[in-house]
Motif scaffolding. Sequence first.
Motif, PDB file in Angstrom:
ATOM      1  N   LYS A   1       6.647  25.416 -67.242  1.00 50.87           N
ATOM      2  CA  LYS A   1       6.193  25.365 -68.635  1.00 50.87           C
ATOM      3  C   LYS A   1       6.901  26.419 -69.498  1.00 50.87           C
ATOM      4  O   LYS A   1       7.226  26.184 -70.665  1.00 50.87           O
ATOM      5  CB  LYS A   1       4.681  25.592 -68.691  1.00 50.87           C
ATOM      6  CG  LYS A   1       3.855  24.426 -68.163  1.00 50.87           C
ATOM      7  CD  LYS A   1       2.368  24.717 -68.341  1.00 50.87           C
ATOM      8  CE  LYS A   1       1.521  23.542 -67.858  1.00 50.87           C
ATOM      9  NZ  LYS A   1       0.081  23.793 -68.039  1.00 50.87           N
ATOM     10  N   LEU A   2       7.170  27.608 -68.928  1.00 50.45           N
ATOM     11  CA  LEU A   2       7.848  28.660 -69.674  1.00 50.45           C
ATOM     12  C   LEU A   2       9.267  28.242 -70.040  1.00 50.45           C
ATOM     13  O   LEU A   2       9.731  28.474 -71.169  1.00 50.45           O
ATOM     14  CB  LEU A   2       7.863  29.948 -68.849  1.00 50.45           C
ATOM     15  CG  LEU A   2       8.621  31.138 -69.479  1.00 50.45           C
ATOM     16  CD1 LEU A   2       7.984  31.554 -70.808  1.00 50.45           C
ATOM     17  CD2 LEU A   2       8.655  32.316 -68.510  1.00 50.45           C
ATOM     18  N   VAL A   3       9.990  27.605 -69.086  1.00 46.97           N
ATOM     19  CA  VAL A   3      11.359  27.166 -69.360  1.00 46.97           C
ATOM     20  C   VAL A   3      11.376  26.136 -70.473  1.00 46.97           C
ATOM     21  O   VAL A   3      12.219  26.174 -71.381  1.00 46.97           O
ATOM     22  CB  VAL A   3      12.010  26.620 -68.077  1.00 46.97           C
ATOM     23  CG1 VAL A   3      13.345  25.956 -68.385  1.00 46.97           C
ATOM     24  CG2 VAL A   3      12.202  27.730 -67.062  1.00 46.97           C
ATOM     25  N   LYS A   4      10.424  25.186 -70.434  1.00 45.84           N
ATOM     26  CA  LYS A   4      10.369  24.182 -71.489  1.00 45.84           C
ATOM     27  C   LYS A   4      10.033  24.817 -72.845  1.00 45.84           C
ATOM     28  O   LYS A   4      10.571  24.420 -73.879  1.00 45.84           O
ATOM     29  CB  LYS A   4       9.325  23.128 -71.132  1.00 45.84           C
ATOM     30  CG  LYS A   4       9.713  22.252 -69.952  1.00 45.84           C
ATOM     31  CD  LYS A   4       8.645  21.205 -69.686  1.00 45.84           C
ATOM     32  CE  LYS A   4       9.047  20.320 -68.498  1.00 45.84           C
ATOM     33  NZ  LYS A   4       8.015  19.276 -68.220  1.00 45.84           N
ATOM     34  N   ALA A   5       9.140  25.804 -72.833  1.00 41.08           N
ATOM     35  CA  ALA A   5       8.776  26.465 -74.089  1.00 41.08           C
ATOM     36  C   ALA A   5       9.956  27.256 -74.661  1.00 41.08           C
ATOM     37  O   ALA A   5      10.187  27.281 -75.877  1.00 41.08           O
ATOM     38  CB  ALA A   5       7.579  27.387 -73.877  1.00 41.08           C
ATOM     39  N   LEU A   6      10.702  27.918 -73.784  1.00 38.50           N
ATOM     40  CA  LEU A   6      11.872  28.658 -74.261  1.00 38.50           C
ATOM     41  C   LEU A   6      12.959  27.721 -74.774  1.00 38.50           C
ATOM     42  O   LEU A   6      13.655  28.031 -75.751  1.00 38.50           O
ATOM     43  CB  LEU A   6      12.428  29.537 -73.136  1.00 38.50           C
ATOM     44  CG  LEU A   6      11.538  30.698 -72.675  1.00 38.50           C
ATOM     45  CD1 LEU A   6      12.135  31.359 -71.436  1.00 38.50           C
ATOM     46  CD2 LEU A   6      11.389  31.734 -73.789  1.00 38.50           C
TER      47      LEU A   6
END
Length: 717
Positions: free
Chosen positions: A39-44
């Motif tokens: 989820k963090l990679v997609k948000a970044l």
Amino acid sequence: GGVAVDNVLARLPSCISRDLTDTFSVDFCYVNSKNARRKLVKALFAVPKNALELLPYYARIVATLAQCMKDIGPALVTLLEEEFHMLLQKKDQMNIEAKIRNIRFLGELTKFQVASRSILLSALKACLDDFTHHNIDVGCHLIESCGRFLYLSPETAVRTANMLDILWRLKKAKNLDNRQETLVENAYYQCRPPEQRGLRRKKRTPLQEYIHHLLFVKLNRASLEKVLRQMRKLPWPESEAWIRKCILKVCKSRYSQLPLAASLCAGLSWYHSSLGVGVVDSLVEEIRQGMKEHLASSIQQRRIAQMRLLGELYNYRMVDSKIIFHTLYAILAFGYDGDEKESIKLDPKDDMFRIRMVSTLLETCGSYFDRGSTKRKLDVYLVYFQRYLLSKETLPMDVEFDLSDLFDKLRPHMERITSFQAACAECDRLEKEEVTASNASRSQTGSSNNRQIDAGGANATGEAEESDSEGEGADHEQSGSEGDDDDNYMENIGGGQEEDDNIDIDSMQAADVDEVVVRRGVQEQVTEEELDKFDKDFQSLINESIGQARLSKMPTLNVPQPSINSLSLGSSGNERRGMAAANMASASHYPGAGAPNAAPSTTVGFRLLTKRAGKQHTKELQVPVNSALAQSTRRKEEADQEERDELKRLVLNYHEREEEEDRVHSQTVILRAIHQPEIREQQYPGKPGSGHFWGERTDHKVDKRERRFGGHGFRRH
């Protein structure tokens, strides 16, 4: 667990500082999981297109977490690389914001060493291969984001330098528009800045550095007295020229330092008068030279500062009002005495710089022209100044406001002229009055000279010199027939001329006494021709009086020089010599000059002076009393006696006034020393610090030396 991850990721767009990004990284470690990292990679990756300021902080979060979570960095770099190739292959002219966001994000990750350098170099090469449209913008943003990093890295320095050379050649080969050409230049010079030479600092000696430090760093209202004391301790012959240069250089620095510089100059002039003369002379010369270059905007501020400094020097009595008015008239009239095209070039109709110069000078020292002859001079100048204002086009609002404040300060009750024709008529009227007054003064001077000639013949030294030259020419014409007697006569005339030259030296010293008296009085406006004529007549009067006094001490040669009338009575050389010697009679030979009971004589005794074989001989002659020669000589001696009496009276009055002023000045100095704290509190309004340092003068009388060197620091009030 999913709610906690969402709450942490919701704080991601607010990470706009290093502290917030570090706090976010620590908080994410507490909710770390494989799903949370995905989820963090997609948000970044889903950073907004226009939020480019978030990219450096997002890259910092990735670099921080990549130390313990190895899969976050490669996953994000893979997504960005795939997006770049996809956007590059589309070749459409849409989504330029997405392309810029993508390439700048890759650049930030490269600087944090999360992405490989080869990825950026490959992307730059792809943009250079197709250097058109959006590829130009993408390549320039890539170089701006991490081009400097790649250029300075040893592994990629050579390859980056080659690509920069290709970029510069493409810029010259392609027909780019102005926007794209600017982008390329900014990117290139940001990565490879142009070579610049360092500023060369002027080499100064330790003494010059110390003077510069005192004037430009230490000088302020509180330290003025201390700076003056330090300046006085300097070796003056070596430092005077540099001090004068630094005082004039204050015009290039802070505008508020000009009154302090003028006060310091006035204080130093008390002990070294040559400094004040040099500063004033250099400043006036710079102002005159700057009139030719005032259109350059780079020096206009310096010219305004020079006018302010000149006004402050007048306030501290370093400059006379004559220089102020001469400068004011020169500002208005410079360039208008020649070709009209040249005058328009030097002073265009829409240029208001000369008005600002006049306003600055009058605002500084114009308030002191409120009485006496200076008040009249300022009133006349304001008429010409208004004519100059009306000759201009519409004045700007700021200039009009400055002029309104100036007239309200100087002449609040004066009615301003509204039309150019009325101003010209007023100037013509003033000029006619000046010409009338000049003619009246000239005619009065001429009539007085005629009366003196009728009473005693030619009595001026200049006329005597003309008669000598005429007599010399006549004698040269008749030298062949008159022989050695004429040569002896010319030797006597030459000796008398040498004596007159010696008398002139002493007469100049005696003339200084009356000059002081004249300068203290109210001076009328006269022309230069009248001043020259007055100086000539006055010099002749002093020379003749002193010559009579010196000749009266000689028992056998108590005779004045032959006059023009006496030389013209005879026709031959012998007759001229006889009449010249007869005109040199003493007052004792006139009837009635001896005992009061003596019988009146019908003749007057004269002595004839001759010179033969190098020896002087005198011979007694008797001339009738009713002859023109005797009567003219008698009237001349009476006029000379009156002039000597008048000169004696003037000298005695001057010494009495000087003693009275010295007495008053001594009392003032004693009272000032007793009440020094009270005097220091009475500072000049609007000029803080000047009264505290110098004290204020209570009298308006300034002697000749004090007027010349500025009153030694005493400010006008």
